[in-house]
Motif scaffolding. Structure first.
Motif, short mmCIF file in Angstrom:
data_model
loop_
_atom_site.label_atom_id
_atom_site.label_comp_id
_atom_site.label_asym_id
_atom_site.label_seq_id
_atom_site.Cartn_x
_atom_site.Cartn_y
_atom_site.Cartn_z
N GLU A 56 -43.52 -4.05 -16.01
CA GLU A 56 -42.13 -3.62 -15.86
C GLU A 56 -41.84 -3.00 -14.50
N HIS A 57 -42.82 -2.95 -13.64
CA HIS A 57 -42.63 -2.22 -12.40
C HIS A 57 -43.17 -3.01 -11.21
N PHE A 58 -42.36 -3.10 -10.14
CA PHE A 58 -42.74 -3.90 -8.96
C PHE A 58 -42.29 -3.15 -7.71
N SER A 59 -43.24 -2.86 -6.83
CA SER A 59 -42.96 -2.05 -5.65
C SER A 59 -43.03 -2.90 -4.38
N LEU A 60 -42.17 -2.56 -3.44
CA LEU A 60 -42.20 -3.17 -2.11
C LEU A 60 -42.55 -2.08 -1.11
N ILE A 61 -43.54 -2.35 -0.28
CA ILE A 61 -44.05 -1.35 0.66
C ILE A 61 -43.91 -1.87 2.08
N LEU A 62 -43.36 -1.02 2.93
CA LEU A 62 -43.28 -1.31 4.36
C LEU A 62 -44.20 -0.31 5.06
N ASP A 63 -45.29 -0.79 5.58
CA ASP A 63 -46.19 0.07 6.34
C ASP A 63 -45.73 0.10 7.79
N SER A 64 -45.33 1.26 8.24
CA SER A 64 -44.85 1.42 9.61
C SER A 64 -43.58 0.59 9.83
N ALA A 65 -42.50 1.09 9.26
CA ALA A 65 -41.24 0.35 9.26
C ALA A 65 -40.73 0.10 10.68
N LYS A 66 -40.05 -1.03 10.80
CA LYS A 66 -39.47 -1.43 12.08
C LYS A 66 -37.95 -1.48 11.95
N THR A 67 -37.28 -1.37 13.09
CA THR A 67 -35.82 -1.34 13.04
C THR A 67 -35.25 -2.65 12.49
N ASN A 68 -35.95 -3.75 12.72
CA ASN A 68 -35.42 -5.03 12.21
C ASN A 68 -35.65 -5.21 10.71
N GLN A 69 -36.20 -4.18 10.07
CA GLN A 69 -36.31 -4.21 8.62
C GLN A 69 -35.14 -3.47 7.96
N THR A 70 -34.22 -3.01 8.77
CA THR A 70 -32.96 -2.48 8.24
C THR A 70 -32.25 -3.60 7.50
N SER A 71 -31.95 -3.37 6.23
CA SER A 71 -31.39 -4.43 5.41
C SER A 71 -31.03 -3.87 4.04
N VAL A 72 -30.48 -4.74 3.22
CA VAL A 72 -30.30 -4.42 1.80
C VAL A 72 -31.36 -5.21 1.03
N TYR A 73 -32.12 -4.50 0.23
CA TYR A 73 -33.22 -5.11 -0.50
C TYR A 73 -32.87 -5.20 -1.98
N PHE A 74 -33.03 -6.40 -2.50
CA PHE A 74 -32.75 -6.62 -3.93
C PHE A 74 -34.04 -7.01 -4.64
N CYS A 75 -34.21 -6.40 -5.77
CA CYS A 75 -35.26 -6.79 -6.69
C CYS A 75 -34.61 -7.64 -7.78
N ALA A 76 -35.36 -8.59 -8.30
CA ALA A 76 -34.85 -9.41 -9.40
C ALA A 76 -35.98 -9.69 -10.37
N GLY A 78 -31.26 -6.36 -9.47
CA GLY A 78 -31.01 -4.93 -9.48
C GLY A 78 -29.84 -4.60 -8.56
N PRO A 79 -29.47 -3.32 -8.50
CA PRO A 79 -28.30 -2.91 -7.71
C PRO A 79 -28.52 -2.89 -6.21
N GLY A 80 -29.76 -3.01 -5.78
CA GLY A 80 -30.05 -3.04 -4.35
C GLY A 80 -30.39 -1.68 -3.77
N THR A 81 -31.17 -1.71 -2.69
CA THR A 81 -31.48 -0.53 -1.89
C THR A 81 -31.06 -0.80 -0.47
N ARG A 82 -30.22 0.08 0.05
CA ARG A 82 -29.79 -0.08 1.45
C ARG A 82 -30.73 0.77 2.31
N LEU A 83 -31.56 0.09 3.10
CA LEU A 83 -32.54 0.75 3.95
C LEU A 83 -32.09 0.70 5.40
N THR A 84 -32.10 1.86 6.03
CA THR A 84 -31.82 1.94 7.47
C THR A 84 -33.05 2.50 8.15
N VAL A 85 -33.55 1.78 9.14
CA VAL A 85 -34.69 2.23 9.93
C VAL A 85 -34.20 2.56 11.34
N LEU A 86 -34.32 3.82 11.70
CA LEU A 86 -33.79 4.26 13.01
C LEU A 86 -34.86 4.20 14.09
#
Lengths: 111, 111
Positions: free
Chosen positions: A72-92, A103-111
């Motif tokens: 029932e659980h699924f994780s997405l991991i970004l090791d050492s995030a980059k600015t071009n990984q700024t996005s909206v992430y959807f799980c399904a 899912g409702p989405g996660t809005r990720l901003t990498v500065l």
């Protein structure tokens, strides 16, 4: 009522920091997915999981990894995030690839 | 590999007029599943229509589409657009690994 949840909904990180996005589903679906959505690029598949510890790269896996230790659980991991990984992430999740519930989405901003 | 083409990036129309969104696909599979997903502003994509039967019309919520394998098409139509139809529409193709999405068509309906 079938449901896919995502946490957090909004996240701001600095470049180089680690990011953990979490997804849960209460439908006992075997298959789960991570997508990212960017303007003009549509929905792009990052990873797919067929069940616990059975994961496969999607179309754009570079820079990401996943973990699925419980069905029932699924994780997405970004090791050492980059600015071009700024996005909206959807799980399904889905009982098969024939229909997916998002899912409702996660809005990720990498500065 | 598999691909989905949506030729219109943006469709603007007046309420009450008909709307048609184009979708063509390429796949090595002889029996593909085709889908239309709709995404309203600040929401997640949700399934609108699906089909795997050649030349059979499928309908939901006033929208309809027919899968034509001879032309590899699955166009979405509605006879009379409503303001609430303003959204992003994705055509998608099911394959072994999941769904391949088109880039999406944004529909804006004006009074």
């Amino acid at each position: 009522d079938m449901k896919v949840t995502q946490m957090p909904r909004y996240l701001i990180k600095r470049m180089g920091e680690n990011v953990l996005l979490e997804c849960g589903q209460d439908m006992s679906h075997e298959t789960m997915y991570w997508y990212r959505q960017d303007p003009g690029l549509g929905l792009q598949l990052i990873y797919i999981s067929y069940d616990v510890d059975s994961n496969s790269e999607g179309d754009i896996p570079k820079g990401y990894r996943v973990s699925r230790k419980k069905r029932e659980h699924f994780s997405l991991i970004l090791d050492s995030a980059k600015t071009n990984q700024t996005s909206v992430y959807f799980c399904a999740s889905g009982a098969s690839s024939y229909e997916q519930y998002f899912g409702p989405g996660t809005r990720l901003t990498v500065l | 590999g598999d691909s989905v083409t949506q030729t219109e990036g943006l469709v603007t129309l007046t309420e009450g007029l008909p709307v048609m969104l184009n979708c063509t696909y390429q796949t090595i599979y002889s029996n593909p599943f085709l889908f239309w997903y709709v995404q309203h502003l600040n929401e997640s994509p949700r399934l609108l229509l699906k089909s795997f039967t050649d030349n059979k019309r499928t309908e939901h919520q006033g929208f309809h589409a027919t899968l034509h394998k001879s032309s590899s098409s699955f166009h979405l139509q509605k006879s009379s657009a409503q303001l609430s139809d303003s959204a992003l529409y994705y055509c998608a193709l099911s394959y072994a690994q999941g769904l391949t999405f088109g880039l999406g068509t944004r529909v804006s309906v004006f009074p």
